[in-house]
Write a protein that holds these residues in place. Sequence first.
Motif, PDB file in Angstrom:
ATOM      1  N   THR A 418      92.349  82.112  52.176  1.00 19.29           N
ATOM      2  CA  THR A 418      91.655  82.640  53.344  1.00 19.29           C
ATOM      3  C   THR A 418      92.224  84.003  53.743  1.00 19.29           C
ATOM      4  OG1 THR A 418      91.344  80.372  54.108  1.00 19.29           O
ATOM      5  CG2 THR A 418      91.012  82.126  55.726  1.00 19.29           C
ATOM      6  N   GLY A 419      91.320  84.900  54.184  1.00 17.24           N
ATOM      7  CA  GLY A 419      91.752  86.174  54.736  1.00 17.24           C
ATOM      8  C   GLY A 419      92.104  87.238  53.719  1.00 17.24           C
ATOM      9  N   ASN A 420      91.783  87.008  52.439  1.00 18.48           N
ATOM     10  CA  ASN A 420      92.032  88.015  51.418  1.00 18.48           C
ATOM     11  C   ASN A 420      90.726  88.695  51.016  1.00 18.48           C
ATOM     12  OD1 ASN A 420      94.975  87.656  50.865  1.00 18.48           O
ATOM     13  ND2 ASN A 420      94.317  85.588  50.340  1.00 18.48           N
ATOM     14  N   ASN A 421      90.830  89.867  50.413  1.00 15.56           N
ATOM     15  CA  ASN A 421      89.657  90.659  50.058  1.00 15.56           C
ATOM     16  C   ASN A 421      89.078  90.172  48.723  1.00 15.56           C
ATOM     17  OD1 ASN A 421      87.695  92.641  50.085  1.00 15.56           O
ATOM     18  ND2 ASN A 421      89.067  94.216  49.237  1.00 15.56           N
ATOM     19  N   LYS A 472      87.005  74.592  62.925  1.00 15.87           N
ATOM     20  CA  LYS A 472      88.198  75.402  63.091  1.00 15.87           C
ATOM     21  C   LYS A 472      87.864  76.739  63.748  1.00 15.87           C
ATOM     22  CE  LYS A 472      90.814  73.456  59.292  1.00 15.87           C
ATOM     23  NZ  LYS A 472      91.605  73.717  58.094  1.00 15.87           N
ATOM     24  N   PHE A 473      88.724  77.165  64.662  1.00 13.99           N
ATOM     25  CA  PHE A 473      88.599  78.463  65.312  1.00 13.99           C
ATOM     26  C   PHE A 473      89.937  79.173  65.222  1.00 13.99           C
ATOM     27  CE2 PHE A 473      85.607  75.566  67.237  1.00 13.99           C
ATOM     28  CZ  PHE A 473      84.432  76.299  67.267  1.00 13.99           C
ATOM     29  N   ARG A 474      89.924  80.503  65.450  1.00 16.39           N
ATOM     30  CA  ARG A 474      91.152  81.269  65.393  1.00 16.39           C
ATOM     31  C   ARG A 474      91.277  82.150  66.626  1.00 16.39           C
ATOM     32  NH1 ARG A 474      89.173  81.203  60.385  1.00 16.39           N
ATOM     33  NH2 ARG A 474      90.489  80.312  58.752  1.00 16.39           N
ATOM     34  N   ASP A 475      92.527  82.470  66.933  1.00 16.03           N
ATOM     35  CA  ASP A 475      92.742  83.430  68.012  1.00 16.03           C
ATOM     36  C   ASP A 475      92.656  84.854  67.440  1.00 16.03           C
ATOM     37  OD1 ASP A 475      95.063  83.896  66.642  1.00 16.03           O
ATOM     38  OD2 ASP A 475      96.354  82.841  68.065  1.00 16.03           O
ATOM     39  N   ASN A 498      80.046  77.744  62.042  1.00 17.03           N
ATOM     40  CA  ASN A 498      80.988  78.559  61.277  1.00 17.03           C
ATOM     41  C   ASN A 498      82.119  79.006  62.186  1.00 17.03           C
ATOM     42  OD1 ASN A 498      79.559  78.538  58.808  1.00 17.03           O
ATOM     43  ND2 ASN A 498      78.174  80.124  59.558  1.00 17.03           N
ATOM     44  N   ASP A 499      83.278  79.227  61.599  1.00 15.01           N
ATOM     45  CA  ASP A 499      84.394  79.765  62.369  1.00 15.01           C
ATOM     46  C   ASP A 499      84.091  81.205  62.748  1.00 15.01           C
ATOM     47  OD1 ASP A 499      85.587  77.407  61.846  1.00 15.01           O
ATOM     48  OD2 ASP A 499      86.722  78.163  60.121  1.00 15.01           O
ATOM     49  N   LYS A 507      85.605  82.612  57.237  1.00 16.40           N
ATOM     50  CA  LYS A 507      85.429  81.360  56.526  1.00 16.40           C
ATOM     51  C   LYS A 507      86.701  80.998  55.776  1.00 16.40           C
ATOM     52  CE  LYS A 507      82.309  79.158  53.215  1.00 16.40           C
ATOM     53  NZ  LYS A 507      81.139  79.361  52.333  1.00 16.40           N
ATOM     54  N   GLU A 508      87.096  79.734  55.893  1.00 20.22           N
ATOM     55  CA  GLU A 508      88.227  79.249  55.109  1.00 20.22           C
ATOM     56  C   GLU A 508      87.859  79.238  53.635  1.00 20.22           C
ATOM     57  OE1 GLU A 508      91.266  78.125  55.789  1.00 20.22           O
ATOM     58  OE2 GLU A 508      91.278  78.215  57.977  1.00 20.22           O
ATOM     59  N   VAL A 509      88.755  79.716  52.805  1.00 26.66           N
ATOM     60  CA  VAL A 509      88.573  79.661  51.355  1.00 26.66           C
ATOM     61  C   VAL A 509      89.725  78.825  50.797  1.00 26.66           C
ATOM     62  CG1 VAL A 509      88.361  80.958  49.214  1.00 26.66           C
ATOM     63  CG2 VAL A 509      87.477  81.917  51.355  1.00 26.66           C
TER      64      VAL A 509
END
Length: 960
Positions: A418-421, A472-475, A498-499, A507-509
């Motif tokens: 998650t969070g990578n390009n 799931k949510f994020r700050d 969706n988050d 999106k979680e990967v």
Amino acid sequence: MYKTPIPGSFLSKLDKDIVKACKTNSNEIKNIQEKVEMFLTEVDERIDFIKVHPTSTKPPTDYIPVKPLSTTPRKIPQPSPTKLKILKRNKKSSEARHSIEALMKTQEGFNNKKSKDELLFGLQKSLVNIRTPCIEDLYSKILKNEHSFETYKNLRHNTEIDPFKIFNQVCSNEKIPPVPILSKIQDDSLILNRYRISDPMCSALSDALSFLPNLIKIHLDENSITDFGGMTLLKGLILQKHIKSFYYTHNEIGANFSKVFKEFIATCPLTELNLRGCKVMGNHLFDLVKCLHICKTMKKLYLSEIGFPNNCVERLSRYVKRSGINELDLSWNQISQEASLKFFKYMKFNKHLTMLDYSWNNLGSEEGDVCIILNNMLMQHPSLMHINLSYTQINENNFLSLTPGLQTSKTLICVHFTGNNISQRKINAMMINLIASYKQVFISDSANKVYHPAQAISIQTKSVTSTLHNIKFRDRTGKCISSHRDALANIGNSSSYNDRLNGKEIKEVIFSKYLGETTIKDLKNWAVSEHCWVCERWVPFTLKISTLMLENICSVGEYKWNMQTLVPVKLKCSYNLWEDIPLEEYDSNVYEYVSILPPGRHRFWVIINNSDVCVTKQFSRRKWDGYIVNEITVPIRNYDLEPIEKIKETPLAFDKNKSVFKNFVEDTEQTRKIMFENDKKHLKLNRIIKDEAILMSVYEVLLSNYAVIKEIFDATSARSNYPNIGWLDFSSFCEQCQLLDNKFLNRSAIDRCFIAVNVDLDDLDDNPQQELCRYEFFEIIVRMAMFKYQDLPLNPGEMTQKLIDDHIVKYSDPSLAIKFRREKLYCNDVNDLLEANLINCQSLFTKNRERLGRWISLEGYKRMVAKVGFKLKEEDIIKAYAFSKMSILDEMASADSYDRLVFVEFLESLGRLSNALYGNLEISLTEMMDKTLEALFIKYGLKKRAPEVAKEENSDDLDN
């Protein structure tokens, strides 16, 4: 080295402060002493006046004291200032009632608050020009600590020390509220998360901890503890000596904490350490990491959000490389690429790590050097199951370079990206490669047991700690915040769930697979998911629905469901946003659903024939937003996962038919019946029992007790005259079984019975004249019973049974050959050892067998044992030989078989020989046999092989 507190330890900090103040303010202290002496002199004169004029409140203006008031204060010799010395002075005269020092120590005369305040006010007024140290402050501290000392002394001499009293007393001394935090101790754990703990409270808590019963867990999360407070707490924890789990998160770490931490980690058997988010001052993080090697028991280490310089990463890598840690969290540390490169180089040699969180560190680069090393680590690591690489700046090229690691890893089941390009196209390409190269392997819990869904998990009616991580949510920083939100079926499209982060979809990967359960069809292969069943601690769950227990509540047409699956019976469940779940038929009218489910509360309906919405009476029914639904509560998984090469639901059962003992014929009911029929042909009982019916009853008794009597015969015959029983051995047997009496069965009667059974009517060549063979042993038991109980109203069958029960079974020593064989010899470890050395055992057998036969005689067996130099009695060698023999069905037709040990019997004899040699040692039979085989093989020029080596060689042969 921190030692147990002694009386007065509560004063130590105050004493040091006073001494320090005295040393640094020596001139001011001198002035204070002079003015105190002036004031005390005035007080003494006031006391003198009160004595003379008890009714007067003020002295007259012309009052002259008995002794004139000195214009200068008395000089007192001044040694170097020490504890509490600044108030000591000589008494003015013998008439003086008390000095201030005595008043302060005893507190007598100060019960009246008004008098105390007046005296202090006068004393402070006379010292108005002296600012530090404040005399009132010193006075208060002296009083407080004198009382604290007495309280502490009383507690130390009390056999039943109450930690709560200590805590409350120290809190009172420090003028802080004694908040009942010790009442939070439950199940040997003290959890004080998000509770502010000041330095004075740390002191109180430390003193109380030194007297508390043994604690196992101490969790201090976000307590704003300072470096000094942390050090004070650690000193108390050192005295506990049994701390296994220590959480110290979002607190302060400095020189004081680091100094005591080394002793703490050396004293307590820590298995879990969490320092997440701590503010580490200076270079003391390196000191912490440096002393970790002292702890040999560490299993879980969490060091996230503390910032790791390169030298600390390398030091930590060296420690983890050789440690037994299985969970490591280094997330949110901004670890550089250079340090990451060294870290994963060391991780290639680690053998125990199963969970690694490396998120929010820097791995991505154009060259991809770190990811190449990481890929090699994934390919070679023997136990890594879960790795979090979220927000590590991995680009698409770095991502694809990890494909071989995910493909070839034997244990990896979850990887977070998650969070990578990474584009969806590259994700799809990776997934195609993983599915194509999928190989089935297995996982287990920490006890090496696989939870089989068919066994189900009991449904709990309530769950206090478990929560469902559904949406799931994020700050704003990207940290995940989990919450549970059920979606009504009428909402329709689940894409709205969706988050989101500031309105932008995130999106979680997560690449994951579930291993070890072939019944969970949808989850055993690689897939991209927004959930991690490992992190969220999902559990295998079985749901069985009986169609006979269903209750129709409405029709499908009342809802707006998309993507309908045409199956006879299906579930609509909240945990997957009400998508169709087909049920498989388990039995007549019973359908089953097996999967891994997230912990928490779930709601579901059962759909029949795609038309009727039903609930089942088998589970709890609730009203939820106006709808009747079934509810289940799935417990959170409370066990850890471990990789194993193959499924180990239970240890593999020993299969004799696939072992080296497969040709050994054990006694069965059928074989015992055949042996008795062959023995019965030679019995002479019909000469003393004329009634055919009574004789048949005797035969029935002998047959029903054949197994135990035969085992006793084998044990007795193996003493010296194997395979028969001589007169001396039989005489000893009669004494052991307490058969002799002074009535009928005396020594003479036994002699007559022995002679009678040895009369050979059939002229058998293999029947010795002065010894008992097997059938004769059965016969003599009947004859002795008829002698012994001739005055009792019993028939011969009843007499025989009584003798067997009251004497033979009760006092004799059976061979225990069958028990040894089934409980010790017949096991996988022994079989593996013999199987690995089967060729050597055959060579050993060949070297000792008879020249013209395929067996080893008893004499040949004795020669083999003697040649190796085993120090055993002859009786022990005979027992190892005799007890390894298979039963001879007709001993009169093949008596020479007793002296012929065939190969399968020879293998068993090696186990019995080993037990005779090393039975006094507390080791397994396999270890005993290993010693015996090594000695035998060396003497005969053979080389012993280990089972593991043999398996590897066999595996190599198969590959070739």
